[in-house]
Design a protein around this motif. Structure first.
Motif, PDB file in Angstrom:
ATOM      1  N   THR A  84       0.819  -1.212   0.000  1.00 13.44           N
ATOM      2  CA  THR A  84       0.000   0.000   0.000  1.00 13.44           C
ATOM      3  C   THR A  84       0.853   1.261   0.000  1.00 13.44           C
ATOM      4  OG1 THR A  84      -1.720  -1.182   1.221  1.00 13.44           O
ATOM      5  CG2 THR A  84      -1.846   1.216   1.206  1.00 13.44           C
ATOM      6  N   VAL A  85       1.856   1.286   0.871  1.00 12.65           N
ATOM      7  CA  VAL A  85       2.683   2.483   1.015  1.00 12.65           C
ATOM      8  C   VAL A  85       3.534   2.730  -0.225  1.00 12.65           C
ATOM      9  CG1 VAL A  85       4.600   3.483   2.300  1.00 12.65           C
ATOM     10  CG2 VAL A  85       2.724   2.406   3.532  1.00 12.65           C
ATOM     11  N   VAL A  86       4.309   1.720  -0.644  1.00 12.59           N
ATOM     12  CA  VAL A  86       5.227   1.897  -1.771  1.00 12.59           C
ATOM     13  C   VAL A  86       4.465   2.091  -3.077  1.00 12.59           C
ATOM     14  CG1 VAL A  86       7.123   0.855  -3.070  1.00 12.59           C
ATOM     15  CG2 VAL A  86       7.000   0.566  -0.595  1.00 12.59           C
ATOM     16  N   GLY A  87       3.401   1.298  -3.283  1.00  5.86           N
ATOM     17  CA  GLY A  87       2.624   1.409  -4.514  1.00  5.86           C
ATOM     18  C   GLY A  87       2.024   2.788  -4.698  1.00  5.86           C
ATOM     19  N   SER A 141       5.479  11.241   0.352  1.00  2.33           N
ATOM     20  CA  SER A 141       6.466  10.667   1.272  1.00  2.33           C
ATOM     21  C   SER A 141       6.167  11.064   2.706  1.00  2.33           C
ATOM     22  CB  SER A 141       7.876  11.116   0.876  1.00  2.33           C
ATOM     23  OG  SER A 141       8.197  10.702  -0.427  1.00  2.33           O
ATOM     24  N   ARG A 142       5.753  12.306   2.917  1.00  2.00           N
ATOM     25  CA  ARG A 142       5.412  12.766   4.261  1.00  2.00           C
ATOM     26  C   ARG A 142       4.206  12.008   4.809  1.00  2.00           C
ATOM     27  NH1 ARG A 142       5.902  19.273   3.062  1.00  2.00           N
ATOM     28  NH2 ARG A 142       8.195  19.410   3.159  1.00  2.00           N
ATOM     29  N   LYS A 143       3.189  11.836   3.960  1.00  2.69           N
ATOM     30  CA  LYS A 143       1.999  11.090   4.394  1.00  2.69           C
ATOM     31  C   LYS A 143       2.372   9.663   4.773  1.00  2.69           C
ATOM     32  CE  LYS A 143      -1.291  13.522   1.382  1.00  2.69           C
ATOM     33  NZ  LYS A 143      -2.218  13.353   0.239  1.00  2.69           N
ATOM     34  N   MET A 144       3.162   9.025   3.910  1.00  4.39           N
ATOM     35  CA  MET A 144       3.554   7.642   4.174  1.00  4.39           C
ATOM     36  C   MET A 144       4.366   7.532   5.457  1.00  4.39           C
ATOM     37  SD  MET A 144       2.187   6.201   1.596  1.00  4.39           S
ATOM     38  CE  MET A 144       1.653   6.548  -0.081  1.00  4.39           C
ATOM     39  N   LEU A 145       5.270   8.494   5.662  1.00  6.97           N
ATOM     40  CA  LEU A 145       6.114   8.471   6.854  1.00  6.97           C
ATOM     41  C   LEU A 145       5.273   8.599   8.116  1.00  6.97           C
ATOM     42  CD1 LEU A 145       8.939   8.410   8.084  1.00  6.97           C
ATOM     43  CD2 LEU A 145       9.048  10.896   7.807  1.00  6.97           C
ATOM     44  N   LEU A 146       4.317   9.531   8.100  1.00  2.40           N
ATOM     45  CA  LEU A 146       3.444   9.709   9.260  1.00  2.40           C
ATOM     46  C   LEU A 146       2.614   8.456   9.511  1.00  2.40           C
ATOM     47  CD1 LEU A 146       2.202  13.390   8.722  1.00  2.40           C
ATOM     48  CD2 LEU A 146       3.796  12.552  10.473  1.00  2.40           C
TER      49      LEU A 146
END
Length: 258
Positions: free
Chosen positions: A99-102, A143-148
């Protein structure tokens, strides 16, 4: 009474739930959009295959070797119990990495898909002009959304250390965090390409909580269905765009009536 039956939290939730599936129907009826789905589909297939391979390798080489075993029946019971837990943890790892990487890699293509969908529905689509700088901004925001999201899930994992009810609390909170992330992620493409920030997106969703909750659960269900998960990202993008278009039209209709 009829208005109450049409517009209540349950009906709004149900309506939001079916938006990703409406996105699939919209794509089937609109072949001109398929070219914008192909690249995210190939990306999703590659990322998912890699995530499954890494997950199986991680399970075989690390997790399974850590599961204790013995000759007694209780050891056998413990072995299978821990084996099931390890499989579930590996599946969760694969799911979230996919989900995150895709979403991160496909984000520039998803904005184009959202723009084309809005143009077909409304006749026009207002978007910030595409450029390399704009594409970089999208990737940074994603990237910020995924990191959070990853940090939030990591903190919630600590709840499993609490004996008794810790796992239950973790399951509930992680579910709502995942749904919230999916809502923010897919509706974010509309606001991002219009040059609007998270505050405008949050304001839009605040008055549509049950609609947004239903949408997030719908996307989560798509991600849990084998094979359909490869199409979950473009279906979520189109579904979120349809949701935004419908809400804007409803707001315009209310203004005309008033």
């Amino acid at each position: 009474m009829a208005e109450l039956l049409r517009d209540n939290p349950l009906s709004r939730f149900a309506r939001g739930f079916f938006y990703p599936f409406r996105g699939g129907r919209f794509l089937l009826k609109t072949p001109r959009l398929w070219q914008y789905v192909l690249i995210p589909f190939l990306i999703n297939t590659l990322v998912f295959s890699l995530a499954v391979w890494l997950g199986l390798d991680f399970f075989d080489t690390r997790i399974e070797s850590m599961i204790p075993s013995g000759e007694g029946w209780y050891w056998l019971l413990l072995y299978y119990l821990l084996w099931v837990v390890a499989v579930l943890l590996t599946a969760i790892l694969v799911f979230f990495s996919f989900t995150v990487v895709g979403n991160l890699i496909a984000s520039p293509f998803n904005e184009i898909l959202s723009e084309r969908t809005e143009a077909l529905v409304t006749g026009r689509a207002v978007s910030v002009r595409f450029s390399l700088r704009e594409a970089w901004r999208v990737l940074v925001d994603e990237s910020r959304k995924m990191l959070l999201f990853v940090i939030g899930m990591g903190l919630l994992l600590l709840l499993n250390l609490i004996p008794g009810f810790g796992t239950l609390v973790y399951s509930i909170l992680s579910f709502f965090l995942t749904v919230y992330f999916l809502v923010i992620e897919y509706t974010g493409y509309v606001f991002s390409r219009k040059g609007q920030g998270f505050s405008e997106q949050r304001r839009f969703l605040r008055g549509r909580r049950f609609l947004a909750l239903g949408f997030g659960v719908g996307v989560l269900c798509l991600l849990a269905i084998p094979f359909l998960q490869f199409f979950a990202i473009p279906l979520g993008v189109v579904g979120a765009t349809l949701l935004w278009c419908d809400c804007r039209q409803e707001a315009a209709d209310r203004e005309e009536i008033s």
